[in-house]
Design a protein around this motif. Structure first.
Motif, mmCIF file in Angstrom:
data_model
loop_
_atom_site.group_PDB
_atom_site.id
_atom_site.type_symbol
_atom_site.label_atom_id
_atom_site.label_comp_id
_atom_site.label_asym_id
_atom_site.label_seq_id
_atom_site.Cartn_x
_atom_site.Cartn_y
_atom_site.Cartn_z
ATOM 1 N N GLY A 71 -6.555 -15.223 -3.358
ATOM 2 C CA GLY A 71 -6.563 -16.451 -3.549
ATOM 3 C C GLY A 71 -6.496 -16.848 -5.119
ATOM 4 N N ASP A 72 -7.377 -17.915 -6.098
ATOM 5 C CA ASP A 72 -7.563 -17.378 -7.363
ATOM 6 C C ASP A 72 -8.694 -16.601 -8.014
ATOM 7 N N GLY A 73 -8.459 -15.828 -9.056
ATOM 8 C CA GLY A 73 -9.890 -15.404 -9.798
ATOM 9 C C GLY A 73 -9.461 -13.989 -9.883
ATOM 10 N N LEU A 74 -10.774 -13.342 -10.485
ATOM 11 C CA LEU A 74 -10.421 -11.662 -10.531
ATOM 12 C C LEU A 74 -11.028 -10.943 -9.352
ATOM 13 N N TYR A 75 -9.371 -9.598 -8.995
ATOM 14 C CA TYR A 75 -9.965 -8.848 -8.156
ATOM 15 C C TYR A 75 -10.772 -7.654 -8.927
ATOM 16 N N ALA A 76 -11.490 -6.772 -7.212
ATOM 17 C CA ALA A 76 -12.126 -5.864 -8.021
ATOM 18 C C ALA A 76 -10.907 -4.771 -8.096
ATOM 19 N N ASP A 77 -9.470 -5.092 -8.059
ATOM 20 C CA ASP A 77 -9.212 -4.031 -8.839
ATOM 21 C C ASP A 77 -7.516 -4.718 -10.621
ATOM 22 N N GLY A 78 -8.318 -5.276 -10.892
ATOM 23 C CA GLY A 78 -7.855 -5.513 -12.347
ATOM 24 C C GLY A 78 -6.970 -6.899 -11.751
ATOM 25 N N SER A 79 -6.474 -7.329 -11.031
ATOM 26 C CA SER A 79 -6.306 -8.434 -10.884
ATOM 27 C C SER A 79 -6.542 -9.676 -11.276
ATOM 28 N N PRO B 4 8.362 -13.884 -0.339
ATOM 29 C CA PRO B 4 8.714 -12.920 0.982
ATOM 30 C C PRO B 4 8.447 -12.658 1.605
ATOM 31 N N ASP B 5 8.648 -12.846 3.203
ATOM 32 C CA ASP B 5 8.203 -12.445 4.416
ATOM 33 C C ASP B 5 8.893 -10.943 4.426
ATOM 34 N N VAL B 6 7.456 -10.037 3.576
ATOM 35 C CA VAL B 6 6.908 -8.453 3.429
ATOM 36 C C VAL B 6 6.119 -7.955 2.973
ATOM 37 N N ARG B 7 5.630 -6.892 3.584
ATOM 38 C CA ARG B 7 4.075 -6.667 2.685
ATOM 39 C C ARG B 7 4.119 -5.168 2.291
ATOM 40 N N TRP B 8 4.999 -4.447 2.942
ATOM 41 C CA TRP B 8 5.498 -2.831 1.703
ATOM 42 C C TRP B 8 5.165 -3.455 -0.041
ATOM 43 N N VAL B 9 4.137 -3.393 0.075
ATOM 44 C CA VAL B 9 4.851 -3.639 -1.543
ATOM 45 C C VAL B 9 3.444 -2.722 -2.208
ATOM 46 N N GLY B 10 4.110 -1.782 -2.966
ATOM 47 C CA GLY B 10 2.552 -0.826 -3.957
ATOM 48 C C GLY B 10 2.388 0.296 -3.986
ATOM 49 N N GLY B 11 1.854 0.887 -3.948
ATOM 50 C CA GLY B 11 2.296 2.235 -3.999
ATOM 51 C C GLY B 11 0.827 3.122 -4.292
ATOM 52 N N THR B 12 0.865 4.353 -4.246
ATOM 53 C CA THR B 12 -0.413 5.149 -5.296
ATOM 54 C C THR B 12 -0.512 6.250 -6.287
ATOM 55 N N GLY C 262 -2.213 2.500 2.131
ATOM 56 C CA GLY C 262 -1.521 1.893 2.989
ATOM 57 C C GLY C 262 -0.975 0.646 2.559
ATOM 58 N N PRO C 263 0.501 0.555 2.090
ATOM 59 C CA PRO C 263 1.055 -1.126 1.061
ATOM 60 C C PRO C 263 0.938 -2.222 2.432
ATOM 61 N N LEU C 264 1.164 -1.540 3.830
ATOM 62 C CA LEU C 264 1.317 -2.780 4.486
ATOM 63 C C LEU C 264 -0.168 -3.417 4.621
ATOM 64 N N ARG C 265 -0.915 -3.049 4.570
ATOM 65 C CA ARG C 265 -2.629 -3.663 4.011
ATOM 66 C C ARG C 265 -3.011 -4.266 5.870
ATOM 67 N N ASP C 266 -2.561 -3.575 6.670
ATOM 68 C CA ASP C 266 -3.149 -3.693 8.140
ATOM 69 C C ASP C 266 -3.588 -3.386 8.576
ATOM 70 N N LYS D 122 -7.774 -3.313 4.253
ATOM 71 C CA LYS D 122 -6.396 -4.340 4.216
ATOM 72 C C LYS D 122 -6.717 -4.457 2.407
ATOM 73 N N LEU D 123 -6.523 -3.684 1.679
ATOM 74 C CA LEU D 123 -6.881 -4.315 -0.081
ATOM 75 C C LEU D 123 -5.424 -3.484 -1.015
ATOM 76 N N GLY D 124 -4.805 -2.362 -0.443
ATOM 77 C CA GLY D 124 -3.511 -1.253 -0.956
ATOM 78 C C GLY D 124 -4.581 -0.730 -2.038
ATOM 79 N N ALA D 125 -5.502 -0.289 -1.755
ATOM 80 C CA ALA D 125 -6.637 0.977 -2.649
ATOM 81 C C ALA D 125 -6.175 2.417 -2.375
ATOM 82 N N VAL D 126 -5.976 3.093 -3.159
ATOM 83 C CA VAL D 126 -5.037 4.589 -2.995
ATOM 84 C C VAL D 126 -6.950 4.838 -2.775
#
Length: 812
Positions: free
Chosen positions: A261-269, A522-530, A757-761, A800-804
């Protein structure tokens, strides 16, 4: 309830200077708002001149440039507005009717409420001209009386206690009261007790304490800060300690990091409207509002002392600076604000990435006054560097910024801080599906979409055709070239089906396709990277907006190159599918030489050609493009002019036609692709010789995989291996037991293994690297060593946050 209209920070704040008045406080030294004295620290009214100094600026010479011409322009605008003002039933200006005959059913109620807000904003402009020196209207008693009459008219007609609001909530709770309260500060000694009481009652009616009782709905993030600004100024103007305390305390929910949701995220988002990356627009508003409120309340009984406010200071480096390049704010985090490129009504300014960037720089300069000495020094150096490199629209000479913001930037530019250059490195922002890459001489930004983040945001008739800007759009800028690529009427003239970097269907889409306010996801989860902080592997599982398009897209970002891969491209809509290598804005009359395999191509408009078999191409003044193994027959090029209008994408903008020239390169996958692929290298700023040399070096790049299951490359000279595993499997000596992104960097005697883990599961990722390892140097707490020796085996708990997650080893 719908989200607010996000007006530009400049129109919402104005930030113009006047001579400070009042005996309680005195204007401080250059650029410094007055501080509350010990005796006045507990008196709300003592903050009136302090706010006045903040919103109008201080410490500049009004007869010197660039201020003299800005003040004269302000005076000219005010004279035009004053001459057009005509009090009548239902309006203060004839072109701004605010009377709504049927607010429950009339579709124009949003327009009427917006006109009310604009009416107050125009009065604020008049008040600024009255207070500012050098406007030709400074202290004009006739102008002052006209402003007071206008305030009375708006109050009696519509903005008063007991009135039922209609249209957009934002106009009633933020837009109108912010302008009203600023005017009350500027003309405070002329208002009289009765008028102040009326205005306070109106604000209390539309912005009751309950507006900040819950941190939810339209009272989050930037909107919450704006509401707190209204409450704080209501406390200042009406001398209410309780309102000031409420405003201060209601800021606290804004500070902590969020995970959705709304706000600042620890990763800078930074996200606003639940699904939209917004550091460049709403984030700018939030930063600006907080910097003003911190400065206003500092030293008073209502000073913001919440320890979590440090998160706001940290956000300068984590959330804002990464998206500022040479002073511009990247469009990938500006939401629907990118469609505001046309000049607004009388007194308005056009908005683009340059002006949004300048506004953020001014916010950082102001926030520095409330920060630590180390932060002040660093930020001033950063701002000074950005100002010195804002080539396309220089911050200190271009129109747009208010006087106060301009004064803050001028102070930094003239100060003794050492200008800090653009950094080099890579930053991932999994909280908002964005990535920023910086190298010597250029920078790039990737814009993607998932279940968590929208393709694009439209709303209030804005950004109607931003459909594919989250489908892997690849923005890039050069250090001293191409900084105006997206500033120069790009969004009004570009083919919206052919945004650079994207894979998209040309299936016709309706304006605002997919729904407003970020509904299209979109109904997708695999978005991200390292990333290891320097190089990166980024991927997007793409599902097209309102189409059957599917694709796997990967980018491997290095020092001088972005390796771009696409695979598994499917669609059955009967419309052409394209993957866009480039669609470069060449300006109104730009003719940039385009070379293919060393042969110059025609420079005339309308030229198009298939480029099958080409090894490389070069666009003068921009970049080189390499096609490993030779381009397929599907590669095409087009040089043409496109004519559009800002009203095409923003219903409230100018309909005047605009023409820009473009050079486009794309892979044409046809109308029914079934597993198509592409591969190319983008080399920003490369010369023809550098591009040709890269194309001829068959050993520079090893394409490990480009399939629907895996995409990966190895670049031996950079010690780089990157693989995006859409599914478990083995590529290039790396095996994973779950979907993952992997980057390995070998340098000197160590290798850094980065996994996400870009799926964040939260599923465990087992990784085997078929490489002898003699020692383990370090492991993240989330990485477990299973075995080392003939091979390296790791077990990663990705969360579950997509971290490296990183391991550093010494190869044997």
């Amino acid at each position: 309830m719908l989200p607010a209209v996000s007006a530009s920070p400049m129109s919402r704040r104005g930030l113009l200077r006047a001579a400070a008045v009042g005996a309680a406080l005195a204007v401080g030294p250059l650029g410094t708002p007055p501080a509350a004295s010990a005796a006045a620290a507990d008196v709300p009214g003592a903050l009136v001149p302090k706010w006045r100094a903040l919103i109008l600026g201080s410490g500049f010479t009004p007869t010197a440039e660039p201020f003299a011409s800005r003040l004269a322009a302000l005076g000219a605008t005010a004279r035009d507005l004053r001459s057009a003002m005509a009090r009548a039933t239902g309006s203060l200006w004839p072109d701004l009717p605010f009377a709504d005959p049927d607010p429950d059913t009339d579709p124009e109620s949003y327009t009427y409420s917006g006109n009310l807000q604009t009416s107050y904003s125009r009065l604020r402009t008049l008040a600024e001209a009255h207070a500012q020196p050098g406007t030709g209207l400074t202290g004009d008693t006739g102008l002052r009386d006209d402003i007071l009459a206008g305030l009375d008219h708006l109050h009696d007609e519509v903005y008063h206690a007991g009135q039922t609001r209609y249209g957009n909530w934002y106009s009633w709770q933020i837009g109108a009261p912010q302008a009203l309260l600023d005017i009350d500060v500027l003309l405070h000694e002329h208002l009289g007790a009765d008028r102040i009481a009326q205005h306070c009652a109106a604000v209390d009616h539309f912005v009751p304490d309950s507006a900040v009782a819950q941190y939810t709905g339209t009272s989050t993030g930037a909107n919450r800060v704006d509401l707190c600004r209204v409450l704080a100024l209501r406390g200042v103007v009406g001398s209410s300690a309780a309102k000031l305390a409420l405003a201060r305390d209601a800021l606290s929910p804004v500070f902590p990091y969020v995970t959705n949701g709304d706000g600042l995220y620890a990763d800078g988002s930074f996200v606003q409207h639940t699904w939209v990356p917004y550091a460049g627009s709403y984030g700018s508003v939030m930063l600006g509002g907080l910097s003003l409120l911190f400065a206003l309340l500092e030293g008073s009984a209502w000073e913001v002392k919440d320890g979590n406010r440090q998160i706001v200071f940290d956000s300068v480096d984590k959330a804002y600076a990464p998206f500022l390049f040479n002073g511009l704010a990247m469009d990938a985090v500006s939401g629907r604000a990118v469609s505001r490129g046309a000049k607004a009504a009388v007194g308005g300014v056009r908005q683009d990435d340059q002006l949004r960037g300048q506004s953020i720089l001014a916010c950082i300069a102001l926030l520095a006054r409330s920060a630590s000495a180390a932060e002040q020094s660093r930020w001033r150096g950063m701002v000074k560097g950005w100002i010195s490199r804002q080539y396309y629209t220089p911050a200190l000479t271009a129109p747009g910024l208010g006087i106060a913001a301009l004064a803050r930037l001028a102070e930094v530019a003239a100060g003794d801080a050492t200008a800090i250059p653009e950094p080099v490195g890579h930053r991932l922002f999994p909280g908002m599906d964005r990535a920023v890459h910086r190298s010597a001489g250029w920078a790039a930004c990737l814009s993607m979409a998932s279940r968590r983040i929208t393709y694009y945001e439209n709303g209030n008739g804005e950004n109607l055709r931003g459909w594919h800007s989250g489908s892997g759009m690849l923005y890039w800028w050069g250090d001293d070239f191409a900084n105006g690529q997206y500033s120069d009427d790009f969004w009004a003239t570009v083919d919206p089906y052919r945004l650079p970097g994207t894979t998209a269907s040309r299936k016709p889409l309706a304006d605002a396709e997919g729904g407003a306010w970020g509904a299209a996801r979109p109904d997708v989860r695999w978005v991200g990277g390292t990333t290891d902080g320097t190089y990166a592997s980024v991927g997007q599982y793409l599902k097209g907006l309102s189409s059957t398009l599917l694709a796997k897209k990967s980018w491997f970002l290095l020092d001088d190159t972005v390796v771009c891969l696409g695979a598994g491209i499917h669609a059955r809509d009967g419309a052409t599918v394209e993957s866009v290598v480039e669609n470069r804005n060449l300006g109104l009359a730009g003719v940039h030489a385009f070379t293919v395999d060393g042969r110059a191509q025609p420079g005339g408009l309308g030229w198009s050609a298939p480029l099958g078999g080409a090894r490389w191409a070069h666009l003068a003044g921009h970049a080189g493009y390499v096609f490993p193994g030779g381009a397929p027959a599907s590669l095409k090029a087009l040089r043409h002019a496109r004519t559009g209008a800002w009203s095409d994408i923003n219903q409230g903008a100018s309909p005047d036609p605009i023409t820009r020239r473009y050079l486009a390169l794309w892979f044409d996958h046809g109308t029914a692709p079934a597993g198509d692929t592409y591969a190319y290298l983008l080399m920003p700023g490369a010369s023809p010789a550098q591009t040709a040399a890269r194309a001829a070096d068959n050993g520079w790049l090893s394409l490990l995989a480009n399939t629907d299951d895996h995409q990966g490359v190895r670049v031996p000279s950079r010690g780089f291996t990157g693989v995006n595993f859409w599914n478990p499997g083995s590529v290039g000596g790396i095996t994973v037991g779950a979907p993952a992104s992997v980057t390995i960097r070998e340098a000197e005697r160590t290798a850094t293994v980065c996994v996400s883990g870009p799926l964040r599961d939260g599923a465990t990722i087992d990784l085997t690297w078929d490489r002898p390892v003699s020692a383990v140097v370090s492991l993240d707490p989330t990485v477990q060593l299973v075995a080392a020796g003939a091979t390296l085996k790791l077990r990663i708990s990705p969360g579950k946050l997509g971290a490296v997650h990183t391991a550093v080893v010494r190869p044997g």
